[in-house]
Scaffold this motif. Structure first.
Motif, short mmCIF file in Angstrom:
data_model
loop_
_atom_site.label_atom_id
_atom_site.label_comp_id
_atom_site.label_asym_id
_atom_site.label_seq_id
_atom_site.Cartn_x
_atom_site.Cartn_y
_atom_site.Cartn_z
N CYS A 1 0.83 -1.21 0.00
CA CYS A 1 0.00 0.00 0.00
C CYS A 1 0.86 1.26 0.00
O CYS A 1 1.61 1.49 0.93
CB CYS A 1 -0.93 0.01 1.21
SG CYS A 1 -1.95 1.48 1.21
N CYS B 1 -7.13 5.30 2.23
CA CYS B 1 -7.13 4.55 0.98
C CYS B 1 -7.41 5.48 -0.20
O CYS B 1 -8.33 6.28 -0.17
CB CYS B 1 -8.18 3.44 1.03
SG CYS B 1 -8.32 2.53 -0.52
N CYS C 1 -6.22 2.65 -5.20
CA CYS C 1 -5.32 2.42 -6.33
C CYS C 1 -5.35 0.97 -6.81
O CYS C 1 -4.95 0.67 -7.93
CB CYS C 1 -3.89 2.79 -5.95
SG CYS C 1 -3.18 1.69 -4.71
N GLY C 2 -5.79 0.05 -5.93
CA GLY C 2 -5.87 -1.35 -6.33
C GLY C 2 -4.55 -2.08 -6.29
O GLY C 2 -4.45 -3.24 -6.69
N CYS D 1 -3.02 -3.22 -3.67
CA CYS D 1 -3.13 -4.36 -2.76
C CYS D 1 -3.83 -5.52 -3.46
O CYS D 1 -3.48 -6.69 -3.26
CB CYS D 1 -3.87 -3.97 -1.48
SG CYS D 1 -5.46 -3.19 -1.76
S1 SF4 Z 1 -6.43 0.27 -2.73
FE1 SF4 Z 1 -5.21 -0.97 -1.36
S2 SF4 Z 1 -3.09 -0.40 -1.78
FE2 SF4 Z 1 -4.36 1.18 -2.70
S3 SF4 Z 1 -4.50 2.77 -1.10
FE3 SF4 Z 1 -6.28 1.41 -0.83
S4 SF4 Z 1 -5.60 -0.08 0.67
FE4 SF4 Z 1 -3.77 0.91 -0.10
#
Ligand code: SF4
Ligand code: SF4
Lengths: 354, 387
Positions: free
Chosen positions: A209, A232, A235-236, A238
């Motif tokens: 992340c 959050c 962005c995907g 994770c």
């Molecule tokens: S989508 Fe996942 S990686 Fe991206 S900011 Fe949110 S928790 Fe973090």
């Protein structure tokens, strides 16, 4: 055993004869009419190119159809452009009209050269991608149906490049296009606590992340992670690292529109596209809200720009405050940057317009 | 009989060529393509994707080149449960003989869904939709016919370049040959992922940058010249006679005011040392103005899209380099860059992010390049200087 690491076929085996004879000797070119250009060589050789649009997602029968045209007029050669256009080339001017009419018979528009909209570079979307927040092919089809004449006719003062990306990975220079449509998620991932530990390594999920929104689950008995929702940015990343953290959401997913980017160094240096509309809900199959706003921007730009001025150059000249008032796009809190280097975008001068 | 895909059917209407029509053409003779229509229609209804995450599939000896894809609706659309993509490395400049294209079509008729992308965003021929057990046979036949896979994963991605000297008078180096040579040289880097993340090389043979190298490539090669652009004054006169407003539209739009136009004598003069080689005057007066003769390229580093830390445009690294075979200098530079990135890059960090985290200064030291003013827009304004 098959041969490995042979690399792509040698391009030299693919070139038409006129190109072999004039390779590196071209002197100038001219655009003769929409979708048709002529290259002239130092040797006096001439080459006519007809450019046609394509939906990019095509069947092998489509490719065979286009091959038939190339066999008939172009000695069995053709090429594609980086924006999925098809180009048929011939040294004989007499062939040009035949090529155009055969392409039109196949339902393909001829155009995309010079001061017009070129084909939309785009990504996979719901056809094939696991992280798509929207479809790409359907959006492109809907947009190009609306802006069709801008492809087949010269209606602009400069080139206009549109790009569509179905998530913020933005494959395809979407972040530097005159008009960019980007699929976005607006809801944090929904963690599948039962599956997470068995499908993913928890430390890599946490490390994935960029904003540090993921931490170990606060309940020690649950072997999983938690997301701090307010950190959050959807962005995907994770999810790419761990399938047990999906973000897709029928209501939370939608589109944003960015404007004014370019990659060419012509006149002004390359520019990033900037946020114009932060969120439009997915409305398949035609996404009318998206096509309406794009069409509006294109029409105002076509009317108000000066000759040779790219969309981003036009906006720089008139100023963003004027862009928002001309297009009646509401300016919202999302337009004010709060990511890395955000302060560079805050105005530090008393020069501005009302 | 009502149609099974009422939403997608809407996208058969209108003047622009329809991908739905293409899907239906394949669906008429291929069960995978038929079930794909069902999966996508379902996405149009549900407003979410129905493709599951990843899945490791590939061909013997390679770590990449195939993207595994599974649908989450196997009960409803069993033929599209597996829908893997094969990336096929395209010939430089995307030139083809119809014979080569028909060969690909025949292979994909036999081993896949019959659907393709011509081409994917990185440049490869994308063969969409096959089963796990068809991947190796498809690859074997492709390879027998002279085609190889492109890159995927944390590897060198398929390099691509503009049409270059094949059909462009502005080409300042041979983008087709350079891309072909680099692709052949770095086959191992392309097929066996070993880096923190992906690495893209793109070459545009002039500053118009037709393949968007500055925005999309980690290693960006853009053609330019070091001497003066060439002006043919009699052709300038012809443009003037035809009514082109050279004073305002050409000289007036030169970003560095390097051009002067004498309306009376229809003469265009240039101060070569002021020209920033933007291509404006050249692109608008194609018959009268051309790039110089001492041509080569600028090498830039770090272009990428937003994931993870925001978008970057490539930064100037080498303002001018000669680009001639066997391209030894460029290859050495690439190897130094990869060594440093291998050592210092974090997982899923593109090289621009590693550079921005550790500083351009240290990166330059590691790859033996001297700092020069061309690398920055302006020097720092803060006093927090390390010595
Ligand atoms: S989508 Fe996942 S990686 Fe991206 S900011 Fe949110 S928790 Fe973090
Ligand atoms: S190339 Fe650009 S900078 Fe150079 S003279 Fe022409 S317009 Fe001016």
């Amino acid at each position: 055993m098959p041969r490995t690491d042979i690399g792509p076929p040698d391009y030299k085996t693919m070139l038409p004869e006129t190109i072999v004879n004039n390779y590196g000797k071209w002197k100038y070119h001219e655009i003769l009419k929409p979708g048709v250009m002529k290259h002239v060589s130092e040797t006096g050789g001439e080459l006519f190119t007809v450019r046609a649009g394509s939906p990019r997602l095509v069947s092998i029968d489509f490719i065979r159809d286009v091959c038939d045209v190339a066999d008939k007029y172009c000695d069995g050669h053709l090429r594609f452009t980086s924006r999925f256009n098809i180009e048929l080339m011939t040294p004989d001017k007499e062939n040009v009209d035949g090529i155009i009419s055969d392409l039109n018979k196949l339902g393909l528009p001829v155009g995309g050269l010079g001061d017009c909209i070129s084909n939309i570079v785009h990504t996979q979307g719901w056809i094939h991608c696991h992280s798509a927040a929207t479809d790409a092919s359907g959006l492109v089809k809907s947009i190009m149906d609306e802006l069709y004449e801008y492809f087949t006719e010269f209606r602009l003062h400069a080139k206009l490049r549109i790009a569509v990306a179905c998530c913020i990975n933005m494959c395809g220079a979407v972040h530097c296009s005159d008009l960019a449509v980007v699929g976005i998620h607006t809801k944090p991932p929904k963690v599948n606590h039962e599956k997470l530990a068995s499908t993913c390594e928890i430390p890599s999920v946490i490390a994935s992340c960029p904003t540090g929104a993921i931490r170990r689950h606060s309940d020690k008995n649950i072997n999983s992670v938690e997301v701090k929702n307010e950190r959050c940015m959807y962005c995907g990343n994770c999810y790419t690292v761990c399938p047990s953290m999906p973000l897709s959401d029928p209501d939370g997913d939608g589109l944003a529109i960015y404007v004014g980017g370019k990659v060419s160094n012509m006149r002004k240096p390359p520019m990033f596209s900037r946020l114009a509309v932060p969120f439009i809900p997915n409305n398949p199959p035609r996404w009318p809200e998206v096509t309406d706003i794009l069409k509006k921007i294109v029409e105002i730009y076509a009317r108000d720009s000066k000759k040779y001025e790219r969309l981003g150059e036009w906006i720089q000249r008139i100023g963003w405050e004027r862009f928002f008032s001309l297009t009646s796009i509401p300016f919202t809190e999302q337009h004010i940057d709060d990511f890395t280097h955000a302060t560079e975008t805050y105005r530090a001068t008393t020069q501005f317009k009302w | 009989m009502p149609s099974n895909t009422p939403l997608l059917d809407e996208l058969e209407k209108g003047p622009w060529p329809s991908f739905v029509k293409e899907m239906k053409r394949s669906a008429g003779k291929n069960a995978k393509a038929k079930d794909l229509l069902g999966v996508v229609e379902q996405s149009y209804k549900d407003k979410i994707t129905h493709w599951k995450h990843g899945g490791i599939v590939g061909v013997t000896g390679y770590g990449g080149g195939v993207i595994g894809r599974y649908s989450d609706l196997p009960e409803n659309f069993p033929n599209a449960e597996q829908f893997h993509t094969i990336r096929v490395n395209h010939p430089s400049g995307w030139f083809y003989t119809t014979k080569a294209l028909r060969t690909i079509c025949d292979i994909w008729e036999k081993h896949g869904s019959g659907l393709t992308n011509m081409h994917g965003a990185t440049g490869d021929i994308i063969l969409l939709g096959t089963d796990t057990d068809q991947i190796q046979p498809a690859f074997n036949t492709l390879s027998e016919n002279g085609f190889d896979l492109g890159g995927s994963g944390s590897a060198l991605r398929t390099p691509s370049g503009c049409v270059g000297p094949a059909r462009c008078e502005w080409a300042c180096f041979d983008s087709l040959d350079l891309i072909y040579d680099l692709t052949q040289t770095f086959q191992d880097e392309l097929h066996r992922p070993r880096w923190p993340y992906k690495f893209k090389i793109k070459a545009s043979a002039c500053p118009n940058d037709c393949v968007a190298a500055i925005a999309r490539a980690d290693f960006t090669i853009i053609g330019t010249w070091r001497d003066s652009l060439r002006i043919d004054q009699s052709a300038v006169g012809e443009y003037a006679a035809k009514g082109l407003d050279i004073k305002n539209l050409i000289a007036g739009k030169c970003p560095s005011q390097a051009l002067d136009y004498d309306e009376k004598n229809r003469k265009l003069t240039l101060k070569p040392e002021d020209c920033v080689r933007c291509m404006h005057c050249i692109s608008k007066m194609t018959r009268a103005i051309r790039p110089g003769k001492e041509t080569g390229a600028t090498i830039l580093i770090g272009g990428k899209a937003p994931i993870l830390r925001g978008a970057f445009l490539s930064w100037v690294l080498v303002p001018f380099i000669k680009v001639d075979p066997p391209y030894a200098e460029i290859k050495q530079l690439l190897e130094k860059i990869w060594d440093w990135w291998d050592e210092n890059g974090r997982n899923r960090e593109r090289i621009a992010e590693t550079i921005s985290r550790l500083g351009l200064k240290d990166f330059l030291k590691a790859i033996d390049l001297r700092p020069i003013p061309q690398m920055v827009y302006h020097p720092r304004s803060n006093p927090f200087v390390f010595f």
